[in-house]
Scaffold this active site. Structure first.
Site, PDB file in Angstrom:
ATOM      1  N   ASP A   1      -5.973   2.720  -1.273  1.00 49.71           N
ATOM      2  CA  ASP A   1      -6.695   1.913  -2.264  1.00 49.71           C
ATOM      3  C   ASP A   1      -7.723   1.095  -1.505  1.00 49.71           C
ATOM      4  O   ASP A   1      -7.397   0.084  -0.881  1.00 49.71           O
ATOM      5  CB  ASP A   1      -5.725   1.005  -3.026  1.00 49.71           C
ATOM      6  CG  ASP A   1      -6.446   0.015  -3.937  1.00 49.71           C
ATOM      7  OD1 ASP A   1      -7.618   0.270  -4.287  1.00 49.71           O
ATOM      8  OD2 ASP A   1      -5.831  -1.004  -4.312  1.00 49.71           O
TER       9      ASP A   1
ATOM     10  N   LYS B   1     -18.018  -2.135  -0.882  1.00 47.01           N
ATOM     11  CA  LYS B   1     -17.752  -1.164  -1.954  1.00 47.01           C
ATOM     12  C   LYS B   1     -18.782  -1.268  -3.076  1.00 47.01           C
ATOM     13  O   LYS B   1     -19.045  -0.298  -3.778  1.00 47.01           O
ATOM     14  CB  LYS B   1     -16.338  -1.375  -2.488  1.00 47.01           C
ATOM     15  CG  LYS B   1     -15.880  -0.356  -3.519  1.00 47.01           C
ATOM     16  CD  LYS B   1     -14.440  -0.620  -3.902  1.00 47.01           C
ATOM     17  CE  LYS B   1     -13.969   0.308  -5.005  1.00 47.01           C
ATOM     18  NZ  LYS B   1     -12.551   0.074  -5.362  1.00 47.01           N
TER      19      LYS B   1
ATOM     20  N   GLU C   1      -8.934   4.694 -10.388  1.00 41.98           N
ATOM     21  CA  GLU C   1      -8.030   3.553 -10.246  1.00 41.98           C
ATOM     22  C   GLU C   1      -7.190   3.294 -11.498  1.00 41.98           C
ATOM     23  O   GLU C   1      -5.980   3.040 -11.382  1.00 41.98           O
ATOM     24  CB  GLU C   1      -8.833   2.310  -9.848  1.00 41.98           C
ATOM     25  CG  GLU C   1      -9.368   2.388  -8.417  1.00 41.98           C
ATOM     26  CD  GLU C   1     -10.381   1.312  -8.088  1.00 41.98           C
ATOM     27  OE1 GLU C   1     -10.681   0.487  -8.984  1.00 41.98           O
ATOM     28  OE2 GLU C   1     -10.883   1.293  -6.953  1.00 41.98           O
TER      29      GLU C   1
ATOM     30  N   ASP D   1      -8.122  -4.640 -14.984  1.00 39.27           N
ATOM     31  CA  ASP D   1      -8.121  -4.766 -13.525  1.00 39.27           C
ATOM     32  C   ASP D   1      -8.998  -5.955 -13.141  1.00 39.27           C
ATOM     33  O   ASP D   1     -10.219  -5.887 -13.192  1.00 39.27           O
ATOM     34  CB  ASP D   1      -8.656  -3.475 -12.907  1.00 39.27           C
ATOM     35  CG  ASP D   1      -8.554  -3.470 -11.378  1.00 39.27           C
ATOM     36  OD1 ASP D   1      -8.308  -4.541 -10.790  1.00 39.27           O
ATOM     37  OD2 ASP D   1      -8.730  -2.401 -10.774  1.00 39.27           O
TER      38      ASP D   1
END
Length: 437
Positions: free
Chosen positions: A37, A100, A203, A225
Site C-alpha cells: 500500500d 504520489k 484501494e 478513505d
C-alpha cells in the site's frame, strides 16, 4: 474398468491425505508475494501466511506497521520513512513527500505551479511531468516514481528481514481514479525497487477484501478513505467476487494534516497569549507540531489530553538569546471538534455526490467501510452514522484495511493455501472522479 476406477480413487484419496498430513505436520511455505500500500502520507507492506490464512502487516525495527511516505536526501545518504521525517524541519528543501500526487500525471504549467506552491521543496516542470529538484553537494532532479521506489525498496527489505527469504514479486494498490499512465508509472516505481508487480488492485476494492466483503452477500459498498492528505469516497457494486466502481468523488486537499494544522494554529495562539511571543524558531514549530499530532491521536480515545512542550522563544528585533519556557496546556476533544467542525462537515459532500451519480439512495448502501487513520476521529464517525442512520463497519483497523486486502490478493496470486475467492475488478472506462477543492 471397476479396478481402474478404484485405483484412480485410491490415488486421489492418497493425494488428499498427503496434502492434509503435510498441512498438519510440515512447516508452511514462506509467502512468495507481498502486498504493498503506497499511500500519499503513509505506506505499509503485508503478507498472507499460507496454511493459517492470516495476514501479517510487517512492522519495522521499532514495531511500527506503517512508514511515512517521505524521502530525504543528504550529502551522504537517501533516507526513507521515519528517518526522512526526522529531517523534514532541518532539511525541508531536500525532503520530498506527497510524491504520489504527482506520479504519472501530466500538468499544465500553471496547474503544476499552483500545486507545488504549498511545498517547501522545489517542483519543476519537465515537459508536463513533475520532478523534484534536490540540492546537496550538487544539484539534480528526481522523479516521483524514484521517490516511490525508495519507499517500496524499504518495505521490500522490511518484508525480507521478517520472512527471512528474498522477495521479488508483489501486488500493489492504487487509487481507483488512477488512469493507465499513473498505474504504469506506479509499476515502474516498483520495478526500480527490484519488484515484479503481478497485479494492480484498486484501494477501495482492497479495503472491501480486508472486510471480507468479497465473500459475503453484500451488493453496495461505500468506502470512505480519509487519510493524512486526501479524502476519497467510492461506491462499489459487487456481484459474487466481482466489483464494479459505480462512482467516485473526493477532496485532494482535505485530511488529517488539515485537522492538525487547525490545532497547531490554536496552540500557537495559546503560546502567544501566555508568553507574549509567537513561536517562530524551526525547532519550536517542530516540537509543537509533534505534540499536536500526538494530542490529536490521544483525543480519538480520551476526552482530554495534555501538551507539554519546551520552547525557546525569540523576541523579535532583539539580540537577547531565546527565552527558555515550558508550555503546558490541556486540550479537550470538544475544542478539537469545534476547531474542525466545518472541515468535518465537508466529508458529506463527496458522499452525497457518489450516491447521486450511482443512482442510489443512502438506505440502499449495505456496508459503509472506513479506511485511513482520520476515520478514527469520533466526530467523523458520528457524522457518517447520523447521515446513513446506521453504524459504519469498523471491524478492521482503518489504517491497515488497504494493505490487508492487498496482502490477501498477494496470497491468492502466490497460490497460498487455503484458497481464497479472488475479487475481480470490472473496468469502468467511462468513470470519472469528481474532485472538490
Amino acid at each position: 474398468m471397476a479396478g481402474e476406477i478404484s485405483m484412480i480413487g485410491s490415488v486421489i484419496l492418497a493425494l488428499f491425505l498427503a496434502g492434509y498430513l503435510g498441512q498438519q505436520y510440515l512447516p508452511p511455505p514462506k509467502p512468495k508475494v507481498i502486498g504493498l500500500d503506497l499511500g500519499t502520507t503513509f505506506c505499509s507492506v503485508g503478507v498472507f501466511h499460507p496454511g493459517s490464512g492470516e495476514v501479517e502487516v510487517v512492522a519495522d525495527e521499532e514495531g511500527r506497521r506503517s512508514i511515512p511516505s517521505a524521502v530525504s536526501f543528504t550529502t551522504t545518504a537517501v533516507l526513507a520513512g521515519h528517518e526522512a521525517v526526522d529531517l523534514a524541519d532541518s532539511n525541508p528543501q531536500n525532503t520530498i513527500y506527497d510524491a504520489k500526487r504527482f506520479i504519472g500525471k501530466t500538468f499544465e504549467p500553471e496547474v503544476l505551479e499552483r500545486e507545488s506552491a504549498r511545498y517547501p521543496f522545489k517542483v519543476i516542470n519537465n515537459n508536463g511531468s513533475a520532478e523534484f529538484e534536490i540540492s546537496t553537494n550538487h544539484t539534480f532532479t528526481v522523479s516521483p516514481e524514484f521517490i516511490g521506489s525508495r519507499l517500496l525498496l524499504k518495505m521490500k527489505k522490511m518484508a525480507e528481514q521478517q520472512l527471512g527469504v528474498p522477495i521479488q514479486k508483489a501486488v500493489i494498490s492504487v487509487p481507483a481514479e488512477f488512469d493507465e499512465r499513473q498505474r504504469n508509472y506506479t509499476i515502474r516505481a516498483a520495478n526500480l525497487a527490484g519488484l515484479e508487480i503481478l497485479r494492480v488492485i484498486n484501494e477501495p476494492t482492497a479495503a472491501a477484501m480486508a472486510y471480507g466483503l468479497h465473500k459475503v452477500d453484500v451488493l453496495n459498498v461505500l468506502v470512505v478513505d480519509l487519510g493524512g492528505g486526501t479524502l476519497d469516497v467510492s461506491l462499489l457494486n459487487k456481484q459474487g467476487g466481482m466489483f464494479l466502481t459505480r462512482a467516485m468523488a473526493g477532496n485532494n486537499k482535505l485530511g488529517g494534516q488539515d485537522f492538525s494544522q487547525r490545532l497547531l494554529q490554536f496552540t500557537k495562539e495559546r503560546v502567544t497569549q501566555e508568553f507574549g511571543v509567537t513561536p517562530a524558531l524551526k525547532e519550536d514549530i517542530h516540537r509543537l507540531r509533534q505534540a499536536v499530532e500526538a494530542a490529536k491521536l490521544n483525543l480519538t480515545v480520551h476526552p482530554t489530553t495534555n501538551i507539554h512542550v519546551p520552547l525557546h522563544l525569540q523576541i523579535q528585533d532583539s539580540s537577547d538569546p531565546p527565552k527558555k519556557v515550558m508550555f503546558n496546556a490541556e486540550i479537550t476533544r470538544k475544542q478539537f471538534e469545534e476547531l474542525n467542525e466545518d472541515l468535518f462537515q465537508k466529508i458529506l459532500t463527496p458522499i452525497k455526490i457518489v450516491l447521486a451519480e450511482g443512482y442510489l439512495e443512502k438506505e440502499e448502501v449495505d456496508e459503509i467501510v472506513l479506511v485511513g487513520g482520520s476515520t478514527r476521529i469520533p466526530r467523523i464517525r458520528k457524522i457518517i452514522t447520523e447521515f446513513f442512520g446506521k453504524e459504519p463497519n469498523t471491524s478492521v483497523d482503518p489504517d491497515l484495511a488497504v494493505v490487508t486486502g492487498v496482502a490477501i490478493q498477494a496470497g491468492i496470486m502466490g497460490g497460498s493455501w487455503p484458497l481464497q475467492v479472488s475479487a475481480l475488478e470490472i473496468p469502468n472506462r467511462h468513470l470519472r472522479k469528481t474532485n472538490l477543492n
